[in-house]
Design a protein around this motif. Sequence first.
Motif, PDB file in Angstrom:
ATOM      1  N   ILE A 114      -3.648 -10.403   6.655  1.00 43.69           N
ATOM      2  CA  ILE A 114      -4.210  -9.259   5.920  1.00 43.69           C
ATOM      3  C   ILE A 114      -4.577  -9.693   4.497  1.00 43.69           C
ATOM      4  CG2 ILE A 114      -3.673  -6.996   4.915  1.00 43.69           C
ATOM      5  CD1 ILE A 114      -2.180  -6.314   7.495  1.00 43.69           C
TER       6      ILE A 114
ATOM      7  N   LEU B 130       0.847  -1.192   0.000  1.00 38.91           N
ATOM      8  CA  LEU B 130       0.000   0.000   0.000  1.00 38.91           C
ATOM      9  C   LEU B 130       0.883   1.242   0.000  1.00 38.91           C
ATOM     10  CD1 LEU B 130      -2.409  -1.035   2.934  1.00 38.91           C
ATOM     11  CD2 LEU B 130      -2.996  -1.092   0.507  1.00 38.91           C
TER      12      LEU B 130
ATOM     13  N   GLY C  24       3.763   1.077   2.663  1.00 36.14           N
ATOM     14  CA  GLY C  24       3.300   0.147   3.678  1.00 36.14           C
ATOM     15  C   GLY C  24       2.811  -1.124   3.018  1.00 36.14           C
ATOM     16  N   GLY C  25       1.962  -1.830   3.760  1.00 37.96           N
ATOM     17  CA  GLY C  25       1.537  -3.151   3.311  1.00 37.96           C
ATOM     18  C   GLY C  25       2.426  -4.138   4.048  1.00 37.96           C
ATOM     19  N   ASP C  26       1.821  -4.890   4.983  1.00 33.99           N
ATOM     20  CA  ASP C  26       2.639  -5.660   5.936  1.00 33.99           C
ATOM     21  C   ASP C  26       3.676  -6.568   5.291  1.00 33.99           C
ATOM     22  OD1 ASP C  26       0.595  -7.362   4.975  1.00 33.99           O
ATOM     23  OD2 ASP C  26       0.474  -8.462   6.869  1.00 33.99           O
TER      24      ASP C  26
ATOM     25  N   ARG D 241      -6.531  -7.456  11.385  1.00 28.73           N
ATOM     26  CA  ARG D 241      -7.013  -6.079  11.226  1.00 28.73           C
ATOM     27  C   ARG D 241      -8.538  -6.149  11.248  1.00 28.73           C
ATOM     28  NH1 ARG D 241      -2.494  -5.578  12.227  1.00 28.73           N
ATOM     29  NH2 ARG D 241      -0.802  -4.648  11.021  1.00 28.73           N
TER      30      ARG D 241
ATOM     31  N   TYR E 207      -3.416   3.827   2.438  1.00 30.33           N
ATOM     32  CA  TYR E 207      -3.948   3.921   3.801  1.00 30.33           C
ATOM     33  C   TYR E 207      -3.400   5.143   4.510  1.00 30.33           C
ATOM     34  CZ  TYR E 207       0.407   2.015   5.932  1.00 30.33           C
ATOM     35  OH  TYR E 207       1.691   1.796   6.359  1.00 30.33           O
TER      36      TYR E 207
ATOM     37  N   ASP F  82       6.208  -5.977  11.561  1.00 28.37           N
ATOM     38  CA  ASP F  82       6.687  -6.484  10.268  1.00 28.37           C
ATOM     39  C   ASP F  82       8.217  -6.471  10.234  1.00 28.37           C
ATOM     40  OD1 ASP F  82       3.988  -6.449   9.628  1.00 28.37           O
ATOM     41  OD2 ASP F  82       4.116  -4.458   8.715  1.00 28.37           O
TER      42      ASP F  82
ATOM     43  N   GLY G  31       4.488  -0.791  11.460  1.00 30.78           N
ATOM     44  CA  GLY G  31       5.482  -1.620  10.774  1.00 30.78           C
ATOM     45  C   GLY G  31       6.512  -2.259  11.698  1.00 30.78           C
TER      46      GLY G  31
ATOM     47  N   ARG H  64      -8.695   0.584  -0.179  1.00 33.83           N
ATOM     48  CA  ARG H  64      -8.052  -0.531  -0.880  1.00 33.83           C
ATOM     49  C   ARG H  64      -9.047  -1.511  -1.470  1.00 33.83           C
ATOM     50  NH1 ARG H  64      -5.326  -3.360   4.300  1.00 33.83           N
ATOM     51  NH2 ARG H  64      -4.111  -4.380   2.683  1.00 33.83           N
TER      52      ARG H  64
ATOM     53  N   PHE I  67      -5.305   2.445  11.373  1.00 30.10           N
ATOM     54  CA  PHE I  67      -5.208   2.663   9.932  1.00 30.10           C
ATOM     55  C   PHE I  67      -6.594   2.864   9.313  1.00 30.10           C
ATOM     56  CE2 PHE I  67      -1.770  -0.563  10.865  1.00 30.10           C
ATOM     57  CZ  PHE I  67      -0.774   0.390  11.014  1.00 30.10           C
TER      58      PHE I  67
ATOM     59  N   TYR J 216      -8.269   2.665   5.576  1.00 26.38           N
ATOM     60  CA  TYR J 216      -7.891   2.078   4.275  1.00 26.38           C
ATOM     61  C   TYR J 216      -8.733   2.590   3.106  1.00 26.38           C
ATOM     62  CZ  TYR J 216      -5.857  -1.509   7.317  1.00 26.38           C
ATOM     63  OH  TYR J 216      -5.143  -2.176   8.284  1.00 26.38           O
TER      64      TYR J 216
ATOM     65  N   ASN K  43       6.483  -4.654   3.835  1.00 25.90           N
ATOM     66  CA  ASN K  43       7.351  -4.184   4.921  1.00 25.90           C
ATOM     67  C   ASN K  43       8.295  -5.306   5.370  1.00 25.90           C
ATOM     68  OD1 ASN K  43       5.679  -1.935   4.809  1.00 25.90           O
ATOM     69  ND2 ASN K  43       4.496  -2.485   6.627  1.00 25.90           N
TER      70      ASN K  43
HETATM   71  O1  LIG Z   1      -2.816  -2.765   7.688  1.00 28.23           O
HETATM   72  C1  LIG Z   1      -2.422  -3.032   6.558  1.00 28.23           C
HETATM   73  O2  LIG Z   1      -3.066  -3.711   5.747  1.00 28.23           O
HETATM   74  C2  LIG Z   1      -1.114  -2.591   6.140  1.00 28.23           C
HETATM   75  O3  LIG Z   1      -0.483  -3.338   5.476  1.00 28.23           O
HETATM   76  C3  LIG Z   1      -0.620  -1.251   6.604  1.00 28.23           C
HETATM   77  C4  LIG Z   1       0.614  -1.273   7.445  1.00 28.23           C
HETATM   78  O4  LIG Z   1       1.760  -1.029   6.649  1.00 28.23           O
HETATM   79  C5  LIG Z   1       0.792  -2.533   8.231  1.00 28.23           C
HETATM   80  O5  LIG Z   1      -0.412  -2.882   8.836  1.00 28.23           O
HETATM   81  C6  LIG Z   1       1.808  -2.395   9.311  1.00 28.23           C
HETATM   82  O6  LIG Z   1       1.898  -3.662   9.949  1.00 28.23           O
END
Ligand SMILES: O=C(O)C(=O)C[C@H](O)[C@H](O)CO
Length: 310
Positions: free
Chosen positions: A135, A12, A34-36, A168, A91, A257, A254, A106, A102, A104, A39
């Motif tokens: 996720i 993300l 981002g995006g776990d 999440r 996000y 991650d 993060g 998405r 967060f 989103y 990361n």
């Molecule tokens: O929450 C998410 O889907 C994400 O990937 C955003 C963040 O970068 C991630 O949660 C951090 O762990």
Amino acid sequence: MATDLICLGEPLIEFNPINGEPLDSARTFSVGYGGDTSNVAVAARRSGADVAYATRIGEDAFGDSLFRLWTEEGISTSLVEREPHGTTGIYFISRDPEHSAFTYHRSNSPATRMTPAWVPEAAIRTTRALHISGISQAISTSACDAVFRAIEVAKDAGTLVSYDPNHRPALWETGRARAVIRQSVAEADLVMPNLSEGRLLTGFLTPEDVVARLVDLGPRIIVLKLGSDGALLAHGGEVTRFAAPRVNAIDSTGAGDTFDGAFLAQLLAGATPRDATEYAVHAAALATLGAGAVDPIPDRSTVLETRGLR
Ligand SMILES: O=C(O)C(=O)C[C@H](O)[C@H](O)CO
């Protein structure tokens, strides 16, 4: 050429209010990544692992930006599919030193259209480890099926399966999340949940009870991440607690991650799970010292230099 580690999931673009203002009044944002699972790929790469990222992104400006990130970091993009007219997800962070929240945008992203048929089976069969997360299982049914297919291929090939629940609640209904995450934990070799995820999965409260129950589910290595309280490692019939170095955290986004990527890089380089955990608690603490998910992820030499922090 085969890589050590494939991370598969959704990246993300990140918008982080400057000075941590609340979202309803923020007017200026720093833009990051981002995006776990992305990361994790960056963290593992900065700690020395040879990494490929597998995902679907749009042929849009944000997709170009993510593609540039991976290229600059030295992460293989050979498993990245670009979708014409696709809109890459974004996000916004509501910052908190311990638990960032967060918001989103998405839904309908190219990653939501990952399917079992899309899974890069040949690459998963030849890599040493696959990292996936809850996720990616939350964003759509077909992405969830793709993650289970990736796990199945990895297990069949003897590729180590690494899993982070990264629950999440905003992305899916809790009953389904719990069932899917439990099934994934049971199939993985290495799992790295945090305490609230461990409690959700087991119904127990203390870290020790949670870890004992997770061991019963089957993974060979469990690392329960406890934030500023460090981590609890269960491996080979022993449970060991690791303290985290004291730092003045400003943004925890993060950090979990970073822990995963740092741990995986060490493990794949031949470290024991104990040494990998010791290294990862330091890497994760350092990742809280800057804003956003990716910029503050430390490299190997920084982690090694600052291990004397404790
Ligand atoms: O929450 C998410 O889907 C994400 O990937 C955003 C963040 O970068 C991630 O949660 C951090 O762990």
